[in-house]
Design an enzyme around this catalytic site. Structure first.
Site, PDB file in Angstrom:
ATOM      1  N   ASP A  43       0.819  -1.214   0.000  1.00 29.79           N
ATOM      2  CA  ASP A  43       0.000   0.000   0.000  1.00 29.79           C
ATOM      3  C   ASP A  43       0.855   1.267   0.000  1.00 29.79           C
ATOM      4  O   ASP A  43       0.650   2.177   0.814  1.00 29.79           O
ATOM      5  CB  ASP A  43      -0.948   0.010   1.231  1.00 29.79           C
TER       6      ASP A  43
ATOM      7  N   GLU B 174     -11.076   0.285  -4.209  1.00 31.71           N
ATOM      8  CA  GLU B 174     -10.419   0.715  -2.964  1.00 31.71           C
ATOM      9  C   GLU B 174      -9.183   1.532  -3.307  1.00 31.71           C
ATOM     10  O   GLU B 174      -8.894   1.802  -4.473  1.00 31.71           O
ATOM     11  CB  GLU B 174     -10.032  -0.507  -2.117  1.00 31.71           C
TER      12      GLU B 174
HETATM   13  C1  6LW Z   1      -5.864  -2.172   1.830  1.00 28.98           C
HETATM   14  C2  6LW Z   1      -6.442  -2.247   0.490  1.00 28.98           C
HETATM   15  C3  6LW Z   1      -5.568  -3.271  -0.076  1.00 28.98           C
HETATM   16  O1  6LW Z   1      -6.624  -1.489   2.753  1.00 28.98           O
HETATM   17  O2  6LW Z   1      -5.317  -4.177   0.892  1.00 28.98           O
HETATM   18  O3  6LW Z   1      -4.293  -3.964  -1.825  1.00 28.98           O
HETATM   19  C4  6LW Z   1      -5.744  -3.638   2.117  1.00 28.98           C
HETATM   20  N1  6LW Z   1      -5.067  -3.174  -1.225  1.00 28.98           N
HETATM   21  O4  6LW Z   1      -6.420  -1.069  -0.239  1.00 28.98           O
HETATM   22  C5  6LW Z   1      -4.756  -3.945   3.191  1.00 28.98           C
HETATM   23  O5  6LW Z   1      -3.458  -3.655   2.762  1.00 28.98           O
END
Ligand code: 6LW
Length: 507
Positions: A25, A182
């Site tokens: 991240d 996300e």
């Molecule tokens: C994070 C989300 C993700 O909140 O995994 O790969 C989660 N992306 O954006 C935890 O790292």
């Protein structure tokens, strides 16, 4: 900061991942010629490692944003892979701003600020009205701050107080049918606001998509070339590519940092180092970003590279504070972990919990190379402890010493077994964990690597006590969001460690 090398020295270590090992991240920002990057840290303390670079390729850890217990409380019984998720790091109005989610029970989104990203960072300001994980901060021309979260939705926020205004509104949820929109980041670039997101989940389907609009709140028009980055369904050695952030260099060129994994072994492929940070160049065509190929060799990047800092792989525990790369489980109290009690040694005092417990006394570093060797000199006369390699509480191998015995313990899911035992005289021991290259790929069941645990004899020879299949310490087996960490622990009493040495063995 130490002086950087002259850029005209030959750079031989320009490679992806730019931050190997469990560094997921990534969020990046630039101030002048300096880049700063932050990552997630989950159940480990201190939280949110921070890095500095001058060329986006070579990074040096300068601290952790959440390094005081008042800033970060992780419950002792918190599950692995909960805790600190997905920061956004930005520089605005002369200050660094970092917003991040603590998914531990009763927590939420918090903001810390600093004048110097090496710290100190402020105490957290809580933002209870921010409606989800993966918060982003973006400021428009009149100084209004917009906080955008996974989903993807947005709310107006005062980052100085944590107060939110109005009801969160939905912005965009990525490509049709894609799961898990996300990791949003919002940028003002030229005449548009660009909304970059991850979609498809953080596993093999991961990808990056982008949309643009005339205002920070949209409406947003998706890029016709979405997803602009994904390796789903390919045989690229870097998989699960997603969760990205964009940054512009002083010369006007653009780059993307993102997470990816390097699965090893036969089908289905196991990745053991967690989600790592990669870099790719970005160009703009018709007002949309085009992500360049993800290459392991970065020496052809069209900007000047500086050799990286010399990495300190050995620690003699001579300093009164631990280096920022040492991480402990769910907190680190001086009474359980200190270099002050016995100068030149790391002293760990067990909490009564074994290594299998969430609040075990363990201090380690990320495994950052596919092959490596970790050694430590342990004095177990007052207790029992040793060297462990772990994915989480339920997936770990350890070599543990007491005054009279050394044993290798394997924990895989709910199975826990002593796989080797040896009587040894009391006194310091060097415990050695070696991760070997994977065996040749002769069948679908070939694991990613093997882990050998044993003792270094006074003449330097290695006596192996056990060799175990590395797949059980992989994300595909254990689940979760972290990667392997190697370090020292105390299972009973007080255990002292004179030094710890980590030797990268990759070619
Ligand atoms: C994070 C989300 C993700 O909140 O995994 O790969 C989660 N992306 O954006 C935890 O790292």
């Amino acid at each position: 900061m130490p002086p950087l090398h002259q850029p005209d020295e030959r750079v031989t270590d320009a490679v992806n991942p730019v931050l190997p090992g469990f560094h997921p991240d990534p969020s990046v920002c630039r101030v002048g010629d300096d880049y700063y990057l932050a990552c997630s840290s989950f159940e480990y303390f201190p939280g949110v490692p921070l890095f500095h670079s001058r060329d986006l390729v070579h990074w040096r850890q300068i601290g952790n944003a959440l390094d005081r217990p008042e800033q970060l409380r992780l419950p002792a019984d918190m599950p692995s892979s909960a805790g600190i998720y997905a920061p956004t790091l930005r520089h605005h109005d002369g200050r660094f701003w970092l917003i991040v989610t603590n998914v531990a029970e009763g927590a939420g989104n918090l903001i810390v600020t600093a004048n110097d990203p090496a710290g100190p960072w402020s105490d957290p300001i809580w933002a209870p009205g921010v409606p989800g994980i993966d918060p982003d901060l973006a400021w428009d021309e009149d100084g209004t701050c917009w906080c955008t979260v996974a989903g993807v939705s947005q709310v107006r926020l005062d980052p100085a107080t944590g107060e939110t205004y109005g009801t969160p509104h939905k912005l965009w949820s990525g490509g049709p049918g894609a799961k898990a929109p996300e990791a949003p980041h919002l940028y003002r670039i030229g005449d548009h606001w660009y909304l970059l997101i991850a979609e498809g989940g953080t596993e093999r389907g991961h990808g990056v998509a982008i949309a643009r609009g005339r205002t920070p709140g949209g409406p947003f028009e998706p890029c016709p070339a979405n997803p602009i980055l994904t390796h789903r369904g390919t045989d690229h050695p870097v998989q699960n590519t997603g969760h990205a952030d964009l940054v512009q260099a002083p010369d006007g060129s653009w780059c993307m940092v993102f997470l990816g994994v390097r699965p090893q072994g036969g089908t289905p492929g196991w990745h053991v180092l967690g989600r790592e940070t990669f870099l790719a160049p970005v160009t703009w065509v018709d007002g949309w970003p085009v992500v360049g190929d993800v290459t392991l060799d970065l020496s052809a990047l069209p900007w000047s590279l500086s050799p990286g800092p010399v990495e300190e792989h050995r620690d003699d525990f001579e300093l009164s504070e631990l280096r920022p790369s040492w991480i402990s489980l769910r907190g680190r109290l001086a009474e359980h972990c200190t270099t002050k009690e016995r100068p030149g040694w790391l002293t760990l005092r067990a909490r009564g919990a074994s290594l299998d417990e969430p609040d075990a006394v363990f201090t380690g570093r990320r495994q950052q190379h596919l092959s490596c060797r970790a050694r430590t000199l342990v004095d177990p006369k007052e207790g029992r402890g040793g060297l462990a390699i772990r994915l989480d509480e339920r997936h770990q191998y350890a070599i543990e010493a007491s005054a009279t015995q050394v044993r290798v313990i394997a924990r895989v899911g709910s199975l826990r077994t002593v796989v080797a035992e040896r009587s040894v005289p009391a006194g310091p021991l060097v415990l050695d964990v070696t991760i070997s290259d994977p065996p040749p790929p002769h069948g679908p069941c070939t694991g990613p690597d093997v882990v050998s645990l044993g003792i270094e004899q006074p003449d330097g020879t290695f006596t192996e006590l056990a060799t175990l299949d590395g797949r059980y310490l992989s994300t595909e087996v254990a689940g979760g969001f972290t990667g392997r960490v190697i370090g020292m622990y105390a299972a009973a009493g007080t255990v002292h460690f004179d030094w710890f040495d980590y030797e990268p063995l990759d070619d």
